[in-house]
Design a protein around this motif. Structure first.
Motif, short mmCIF file in Angstrom:
data_model
loop_
_atom_site.label_atom_id
_atom_site.label_comp_id
_atom_site.label_asym_id
_atom_site.label_seq_id
_atom_site.Cartn_x
_atom_site.Cartn_y
_atom_site.Cartn_z
N UNK A 1 37.44 40.62 46.41
CA UNK A 1 36.89 39.28 46.23
C UNK A 1 36.45 39.10 44.79
N UNK A 2 36.17 37.86 44.42
CA UNK A 2 35.77 37.58 43.04
C UNK A 2 34.45 38.24 42.67
N UNK A 3 33.61 38.49 43.63
CA UNK A 3 32.31 39.11 43.37
C UNK A 3 32.35 40.63 43.48
N UNK A 4 33.57 41.20 43.51
CA UNK A 4 33.70 42.65 43.43
C UNK A 4 33.63 43.39 44.75
N UNK A 5 33.68 42.69 45.90
CA UNK A 5 33.68 43.35 47.20
C UNK A 5 35.12 43.72 47.56
N UNK A 6 35.33 44.91 48.10
CA UNK A 6 36.66 45.33 48.52
C UNK A 6 36.61 45.79 49.97
N UNK A 7 37.78 45.73 50.62
CA UNK A 7 37.89 46.15 52.02
C UNK A 7 39.31 46.62 52.27
N UNK A 8 39.47 47.63 53.14
CA UNK A 8 40.80 48.16 53.50
C UNK A 8 40.99 48.00 55.00
N UNK A 9 42.07 47.30 55.39
CA UNK A 9 42.34 47.01 56.80
C UNK A 9 43.81 47.28 57.09
N UNK A 10 44.10 47.82 58.28
CA UNK A 10 45.50 48.04 58.68
C UNK A 10 46.22 46.69 58.80
N UNK A 11 47.44 46.65 58.28
CA UNK A 11 48.21 45.41 58.31
C UNK A 11 48.45 44.93 59.74
N UNK A 12 48.54 45.84 60.68
CA UNK A 12 48.81 45.48 62.07
C UNK A 12 47.70 44.62 62.67
N UNK A 13 46.51 44.65 62.07
CA UNK A 13 45.39 43.84 62.58
C UNK A 13 45.62 42.35 62.40
N UNK B 1 30.41 36.45 51.47
CA UNK B 1 29.09 36.03 51.04
C UNK B 1 29.16 34.59 50.54
N UNK B 2 28.05 33.92 50.54
CA UNK B 2 28.01 32.54 50.07
C UNK B 2 28.44 32.49 48.60
N UNK B 3 29.41 31.63 48.29
CA UNK B 3 29.89 31.47 46.93
C UNK B 3 31.01 32.42 46.56
N UNK B 4 31.31 33.42 47.41
CA UNK B 4 32.39 34.36 47.11
C UNK B 4 33.68 33.87 47.72
N UNK B 5 34.82 34.40 47.23
CA UNK B 5 36.12 34.07 47.81
C UNK B 5 37.06 35.25 47.64
N UNK B 6 38.02 35.34 48.56
CA UNK B 6 39.02 36.39 48.48
C UNK B 6 39.95 36.13 47.32
N UNK B 7 40.24 37.16 46.53
CA UNK B 7 41.03 36.98 45.32
C UNK B 7 42.43 37.54 45.45
N UNK B 8 42.59 38.79 45.86
CA UNK B 8 43.89 39.43 45.79
C UNK B 8 43.96 40.61 46.75
N UNK B 9 45.19 40.98 47.16
CA UNK B 9 45.42 42.10 48.06
C UNK B 9 46.54 42.97 47.53
N UNK B 10 46.53 44.25 47.90
CA UNK B 10 47.62 45.17 47.59
C UNK B 10 47.87 46.07 48.80
N UNK B 11 49.14 46.41 49.03
CA UNK B 11 49.46 47.40 50.06
C UNK B 11 49.14 48.79 49.51
#
Length: 843
Positions: A619-631, A646-656
């Protein structure tokens, strides 16, 4: 004031009264209205209509009678409900698009497949069809039980003899209280073959029965896709059968293609279907459709859909099947009454219960015929005695005072009973001739043979079943000699892969504007320019709109979208309409069911869902998360919650990412952090994620990249500066740290817009706020150190313009398709996530 009479007041428990009354009502609806009997396949209203027509003498070879007369007779004698319910049931029994084998022969307007209602009952006429007569066959021979009608003034059959297998041949549908039935029609020849197979082999399996009954056979024809739904329905009583319209692709005189549909799924309203297709055309949901026409006539259905020049017919077909009733499901629920109780039935059980019913009918018919034959033979034996002693018989009758005395003398003289004596007395003198005497003796001989046959038949159950089998085998030839299967069955299950075989597999650039307009353009349409060139326009922008997202993918790949509200959606690339460079595109809301308050913030493309592949999200505020693609498999076009932000944050980019991979986070102010993906644990839905990089001040994340030492990091700033940096210029640090300097911001270079992993075979495409586009060979952009400010990459036409998005594509000089495909596996601008299930991790 007079005191109330307490003896007239009954005190009851309301809960008990409601429970009892409701159960009584429910059972009344289940047994006496909504569900068919497994033996004759009829509901009470249908049974009463056919029996009343039988009593009125409305056979297949007689004249028609007004439906109002039939309905009135049914209401007065057997069915004390509204006339509309009886007339509607009568109309359905006559509609060849509702019943596979109608049991009523109509005359007049009985409705249409367009949903037009039948004319008023005072205008229409009807009589039983040949199949309707077969439902009543032998009813006069005490083959079924009768019970009192609603006022106990008449008797009505509790079930019909039904030598025609109505339930399997025509199906049934009905909604009771707490349960419903929906049974499919089948082909008569296949049903009869299966009945005979069960009689010959009572232990036959469902798989063996499916060699005889291939599947449902709907009166509207169409195509059944796949065997799974049929197998489920036959083995469990429930199954989802997928039906598709029959179509042909024709070429119009003007050179463009047109889709012609000649058969539609069962119970689909044709007029509503055509209107729905035209609405999709008007709304732009299927932009490839030019016009829609209904050219149906008495010869059959013909729905013509003309396509625009250059449109791909199979893509349009896929959209039509997904969005209209040209493809629909028939949900089988084989619920019928067995001994007065509702039961869910398999195919074999329905066949067995029908055979038992026919066995009982044949047995009772044989007993009736035996009794009648014995009664007649008894009379004939008395007549034979009288003829053998005719002179003495005449003398006794002449000498008697009356017939009673004569009967007594005959009974005493020849050992006759009253019936035989009375038959001799009633015999005409004309029967004393030699010819008439021979006829009586001949009839007696025939009856004695029949009596022996009936006695032999009733002595062996197997012989009864042989009669049932022989009558069943003869049924198709007598009732439907020219009948053939209408519904075709495709054994393969349908899926996107089948249609993708007809879609050209090519790389395209997908553009999505800030206001939600999407289109795809073949990547070959972008011409490479030299460094610092001015580029070409790629989209026609209006009212301050600008290109917000751009990525490169194959037409066969999935495209997943994540909105600022944290919801994820996916579709196929080829379902995004193709358009020219100058076209505005199609609203993304025609492709996805995106809420009006949502805005797409991140996009990712991939080939298939996998449990071994993970999405690393930032996310733009530096939060990262790893999730299985099958989900994300259940996202589809309706969407699911992808990430709790979080309030004011947004998802920015993903990588496999996979085991052993490393990733880099790059910020707008020029910081880069390289760390191992294993530092981030795999999470489920609805989790918040963990800190990826420690941001200083108002800094934000600009990009997320997977470390690949065969590639380099390419960054472009908002004012058009850019440079490349090698991955090995950075050492691995722990997650949540500040990282290292990757770009010197200030002076010539403003904040970083985006970062890509590229090599010499790639081009980079830049899009500006005002819609300007530029495609540049990567090797024209310098490889510099971590602290350099880069070189001029894009020259904007306006001082107010700026770079808003970048994406990589394969170089135009690359002739190796495999290398091109490999280059695009991870290099599009991605970003998608799902709602997760664990507790947020804190630093």
């Amino acid at each position: 004031m007079e005191e109330p009479n307490e003896s007239r007041i009954i005190t009851v428990d309301v809960s008990n009264e409601m429970r009892t009354s409701y159960l009584n009502y429910a059972m009344s609806v289940i047994v006496s209205r909504a569900l068919p009997d497994v033996r004759d396949g009829l509901k009470p209203v249908h049974r009463r209509i056919l029996f009343d027509m039988y009593e009125m003498g409305l056979r297949a070879n007689t004249s028609y009678k007004k439906c109002a007369r039939i309905v009135g007779d049914v209401l007065g004698k057997y069915h004390p409900h509204g006339d509309a319910s009886v007339y509607d049931a009568l109309v359905r029994l006559a509609q060849d698009f509702s019943l596979r084998y109608p049991v009523v022969n109509p005359q007049g307007n009985f409705g249409s497949i367009d949903g037009d209602p039948a004319a008023a009952m005072r205008y229409t006429e009807a009589k039983m069809s040949r199949i309707g007569e077969e439902m009543m066959f032998d009813i006069q021979k005490e083959t079924v039980d009768f019970g009192p009608n609603y006022d106990d003034s008449l008797q009505e059959p509790t079930v019909l003899p039904a030598s025609f297998p109505f339930l399997l041949a025509n199906g049934s549908s009905g909604i009771a209280v707490g349960m419903a039935t929906n049974m499919a029609p089948h082909n008569l020849q296949e049903i009869c073959d299966a009945i005979c197979a069960v009689i010959e082999n009572p232990d036959i399996t469902i798989d063996e029965l499916m060699e005889y009954i291939k599947g449902p056979d709907f009166p509207s024809g169409a195509i059944i896709c796949g065997m799974k739904g049929i197998k489920d329905a036959f083995t469990t009583g429930r199954g989802k059968i997928v039906m598709r319209s029959c179509y042909e692709i024709e070429t119009h005189d003007r050179g463009h293609d047109q889709l012609v549909f000649t058969e539609i799924p069962y119970q689909v309203n044709k007029a509503d279907l055509v209107k729905k297709i035209d609405d999709l055309r008007k709304d732009g949901a299927i932009p490839s459709i030019s016009t829609v026409r209904d050219e149906s006539d008495r010869k059959g259905i013909r729905i013509v859909i003309e396509l625009k020049m250059g449109s791909e017919p199979m893509v349009t077909l896929n959209q039509l099947f997904a969005r209209t009733a040209l493809q629909t499901n028939f949900n089988v629920n084989s619920l019928a009454l067995v001994d007065g109780r509702p039961r869910l039935l398999t195919l074999k059980e329905m066949l067995v219960y029908y055979i038992r019913h026919r066995e009982e009918v044949v047995t009772r018919r044989a007993r009736y015929d035996l009794r009648k034959a014995q009664e007649r033979a008894h009379i004939l034996r008395g007549l034979k005695i009288g003829l053998d002693n005719i002179d003495e018989v005449i003398r006794i009758i002449k000498e008697s005072n009356d017939n009673t005395v004569a009967a007594e003398h005959l009974m005493g003289r020849f050992g006759l009973d009253l019936l035989q004596a009375q038959a001799i007395i009633d015999m005409k003198l004309g029967r004393l001739s030699h010819l008439e005497t021979s006829k009586i003796l001949e009839e007696l001989g025939d009856l004695e043979q029949k009596i022996a046959y009936y006695q032999d038949l009733l002595s062996d159950e197997k012989k009864i079943l042989k009669v049932v089998e022989s009558e069943t085998r003869a049924m198709p030839g007598s009732l439907a000699p020219k009948d053939h299967r209408l519904t075709k069955i495709l054994r393969e299950e349908i899926g996107q892969s089948t249609l993708e075989d007809f879609i050209k597999d090519e790389e395209v650039v997908v553009l999505i504007s800030n206001k939600g307009f999407a289109k795809r353009i073949p990547s070959e349409e972008y011409e490479a320019h030299g460094r610092a060139g001015k580029g070409t326009r790629t989209t026609k922008l209006q009212d301050g709109d600008f290109v917000d997202h751009m990525f490169v993918a194959s037409t066969h790949e999935y495209v997943m979208f994540v909105t600022n509200a944290g919801k994820a959606y996916y579709t196929k690339v080829f379902e995004i309409p193709e358009a020219s460079k100058t076209a505005k595109g199609t609203s993304i809301k025609n492709i996805l069911q995106v809420d009006t308050t949502e805005k797409i913030t991140s996009i990712i493309s991939f080939k298939e869902f996998s449990e071994d592949t993970y999405l690393m999200m930032a996310t733009r505020h530096g939060v990262i998360k790893k999730v299985s693609l099958n989900n994300f498999r259940n996202a589809k076009t309706r969407g699911i919650i992808a990430l709790n932000l979080d309030e004011g944050d947004e998802l920015l980019q993903c990588e496999f990412v996979q085991e052993g991979d490393e990733v880099m986070l790059i910020t707008k102010n020029g910081q880069g952090l390289r760390f191992s993906q294993s530092d981030v644990r795999a999470m489920g839905r609805a989790s918040h994620g963990v800190r990826g990089i420690r941001l200083l001040g108002k800094d934000e994340v600009a990009g997320l990249l997977k470390v690949d030492f065969n590639k380099r990091i390419l960054m472009v700033t908002e004012n058009g500066q850019g440079k490349q940096v090698t991955f090995d210029s950075f050492s691995v640090h722990g997650r949540g740290t500040q990282g290292q300097k990757i770009y010197r911001i200030g002076g010539k270079a403003s904040c970083i817009v985006g970062a890509l992993a590229v090599n010499d075979e790639n081009d980079v495409v830049c899009v500006t706020l005002m819609g300007q586009t530029l495609r540049i060979h990567v090797n024209h952009i310098s490889i510099q150190g971590r602290n350099a400010s880069g070189v001029k990459v894009v020259t904007m036409k306006s001082a107010k313009d700026c770079i808003v998005a970048i994406a990589s594509t394969s170089g135009e000089d690359d002739d190796n398709p495999e290398d091109v495909e490999k280059a695009f596996e991870t290099d599009s601008i991605p970003g998608v996530v799902e709602e997760i299930d664990s507790t947020p991790e804190t630093e």
